[in-house]
Scaffold this motif. Structure first.
Motif, short mmCIF file in Angstrom:
data_model
loop_
_atom_site.label_atom_id
_atom_site.label_comp_id
_atom_site.label_asym_id
_atom_site.label_seq_id
_atom_site.Cartn_x
_atom_site.Cartn_y
_atom_site.Cartn_z
N ALA A 70 0.85 -1.18 0.00
CA ALA A 70 0.00 0.00 0.00
C ALA A 70 0.90 1.24 0.00
O ALA A 70 1.91 1.28 0.70
CB ALA A 70 -0.92 -0.01 1.22
N LYS A 71 0.53 2.26 -0.81
CA LYS A 71 1.33 3.50 -0.90
C LYS A 71 0.43 4.72 -0.74
O LYS A 71 -0.65 4.78 -1.34
CB LYS A 71 2.06 3.59 -2.25
N LEU A 72 0.89 5.71 0.06
CA LEU A 72 0.19 6.97 0.24
C LEU A 72 1.21 8.07 0.48
O LEU A 72 1.96 8.01 1.46
CB LEU A 72 -0.79 6.89 1.41
N ARG A 73 1.27 9.05 -0.42
CA ARG A 73 2.13 10.23 -0.26
C ARG A 73 3.58 9.86 0.05
O ARG A 73 4.19 10.40 0.96
CB ARG A 73 1.58 11.13 0.83
N GLY A 74 4.05 8.90 -0.69
CA GLY A 74 5.44 8.52 -0.50
C GLY A 74 5.66 7.48 0.58
O GLY A 74 6.73 6.89 0.67
N GLY A 75 4.62 7.25 1.42
CA GLY A 75 4.74 6.22 2.45
C GLY A 75 4.33 4.86 1.88
O GLY A 75 3.37 4.75 1.12
N THR A 76 5.07 3.84 2.26
CA THR A 76 4.82 2.49 1.72
C THR A 76 4.78 1.47 2.86
O THR A 76 5.63 1.50 3.76
CB THR A 76 5.91 2.08 0.71
N LEU A 77 3.79 0.56 2.78
CA LEU A 77 3.72 -0.57 3.73
C LEU A 77 3.55 -1.85 2.92
O LEU A 77 2.75 -1.90 1.98
CB LEU A 77 2.55 -0.42 4.69
N THR A 78 4.28 -2.88 3.29
CA THR A 78 4.20 -4.18 2.61
C THR A 78 3.97 -5.27 3.64
O THR A 78 4.67 -5.32 4.66
CB THR A 78 5.48 -4.47 1.81
N GLN A 79 2.99 -6.13 3.38
CA GLN A 79 2.68 -7.25 4.26
C GLN A 79 2.40 -8.50 3.42
O GLN A 79 1.93 -8.39 2.28
CB GLN A 79 1.45 -6.94 5.12
N PRO A 80 2.66 -9.68 3.97
CA PRO A 80 2.41 -10.91 3.20
C PRO A 80 1.04 -11.52 3.51
O PRO A 80 0.51 -11.36 4.61
CB PRO A 80 3.52 -11.84 3.69
N VAL A 81 0.47 -12.21 2.54
CA VAL A 81 -0.65 -13.11 2.77
C VAL A 81 -0.18 -14.50 2.37
O VAL A 81 0.64 -14.66 1.47
CB VAL A 81 -1.90 -12.73 1.95
N THR A 82 -0.69 -15.50 3.07
CA THR A 82 -0.28 -16.88 2.81
C THR A 82 -1.45 -17.67 2.27
O THR A 82 -2.55 -17.68 2.87
CB THR A 82 0.25 -17.55 4.09
N LEU A 83 -1.22 -18.32 1.14
CA LEU A 83 -2.24 -19.14 0.52
C LEU A 83 -2.01 -20.61 0.87
O LEU A 83 -0.87 -21.07 0.99
CB LEU A 83 -2.23 -18.99 -1.00
#
Length: 416
Positions: free
Chosen positions: A112-125
């Protein structure tokens, strides 16, 4: 300054308030991405789940958060998620796919990105439902078992995978759940049982995992049987303690799947009516049905045959009590001496019953017959014997009008 003071005084006298000092403007929040919340549990591939983006504080205008997936062939998300004005979070759908079979679990990162800020998370299938079928057959006769074939896009985990099952028609009965064993890709077999219905019907079966479901439809074909003028008959009367022979006549051949004929009685003393009879496809004509009549019945008994999906036929028979004993007193008699004997019925008879008497050896003389009066359950009579030169054990027989018998052994000793 004097003019200003004078003006203030004049405004006061005119009834107008002087303007207040303006409040200090609030500090405007600059929202930033605070969290990307994704399901902590594994998602079944091919299923759906939900994530949430969170910002640090409400914004006076909507915020557009850009979303991406590291592998859109397995997991896809919207290009963007809008956090409404005044809100601090917004949910978004997570859709998973099955481009191939899985070898164990699969992790895909979402960003997810907002105004230069980024967050990354995993989902497991983990493996999900791949297919649900009926063994390649679009239809089945109602009343038959139905073949189900359920598969995953990967092997079931340790402990197996429990799949909930539903049918939209009570004519097709399913187990509440089916477990795919650990390490296997699926399960197949006659896992559902249908009941016979008079008209064709489409039945939809649904298999469910958390966040995922698959459905398939099969046509249940009508099952109808016109046996013709079928009948269930027997003699008008019988005696208890014997088998009562009845006839079941099916003029027309039995159709696909065969039939089950069940039997019942209106008399509680007949606790064991005939067991269900199976008639195979093509069977027709007359067959014998034996009914074991208890000895303690005196009165009418109605026996009913029921063919599933067809109907019933009933027959009433008059049942008389049966023999339950033939007693000799004393049991050891010296040849040449008389004795007393009693024949006994299972219950009191409502009409007189004549019992024929016989001896296997002429050294014992019995009356030809004895009658048990109405309202009684036994009759006593006297017999005689001849002298014997050796020990003898003749058989005495009591015979009812239907031919049923009760035998006892009498012992004769040599006179001392």
């Amino acid at each position: 300054m004097a003019l200003v003071a004078l003006a203030a005084v004049m405004l006061g006298f005119s009834g107008l308030a002087s303007p207040a000092v303006a409040d200090v403007a609030p500090t405007v929040c600059g929202p930033w991405l605070k969290a990307l919340d994704l399901p902590s549990e594994k998602i079944h591939s091919g299923g759906e789940a939900q994530g949430v983006v969170r910002v640090s504080c409400p914004s006076p205008v909507p915020l557009v958060v850009a979303m991406t997936s590291a592998d859109t062939s397995w997991v896809s998300v919207p290009d963007s998620v809008v956090v409404p004005a005044g809100a601090t979070e917004a949910p978004f759908p997570i859709r998973t796919h099955q481009p191939d079979y899985m070898n164990g679990d699969l992790t895909v990162e979402l960003t997810a990105k907002l105004r230069g800020g980024t967050l990354t998370q995993p989902v497991t299938l983990q493996p999900g439902l791949r297919f649900l079928a009926f063994g390649g057959s679009p239809s089945a006769y109602s009343g038959d078992s139905v073949f189900l074939d359920i598969g995953l896009n990967g092997t079931a985990p340790k402990g197996g995978m429990v799949i909930s099952m539903e049918s939209d028609n009570p004519a097709l009965k399913l187990p509440a759940s089916i477990t795919i064993p650990s390490g296997t890709l699926g399960i197949a077999g006659s896992l559902a049982q249908s009941t016979r219905i008079p008209a064709d019907a489409d039945v939809t079966v649904t298999a469910k995992l958390p966040g995922q479901s698959l459905s398939a439809t099969i046509k249940l074909l009508a099952w109808n049987y016109d046996p013709g003028d079928w009948g269930f008959t027997g003699p008008p009367e019988t005696f208890g303690g014997t088998y009562y022979n009845m006839s079941l006549n099916l003029p027309n051949p039995v159709p696909h799947g065969g039939i089950t004929v069940t039997f019942s009685s209106d008399n509680p003393k007949l606790q064991s009516p005939p067991s269900p009879r199976q008639y195979m496809e093509g069977d027709a004509g007359t067959s014998q049905v034996q009914v074991s009549m208890p000895s303690d019945i005196d009165g009418d008994v109605t026996i009913t045959a029921n063919i599933e999906g067809v109907g019933t036929r009933s027959h009433t028979v008059r049942v008389h009590p049966g023999l339950v004993g033939f007693d000799v007193e004393p049991w050891l008699v010296t040849g040449g001496q008389p004795f007393v004997a009693t024949v006994r019925l299972g219950t009191a008879t409502s009409v007189p019953i004549t019992v024929q008497l016989e001896s296997s050896d002429p050294v014992v003389q019995l009356p030809a017959e004895v009658t048990i009066p109405a309202g009684q359950s036994e009759a006593t009579f006297q017999g005689t014997t001849s002298e014997v030169s050796d020990f003898a054990a003749p058989t005495l027989t009591a015979r009812l009008p239907d031919g049923s018998i009760w035998e006892t052994t009498m012992f004769l000793d040599v006179a001392s």
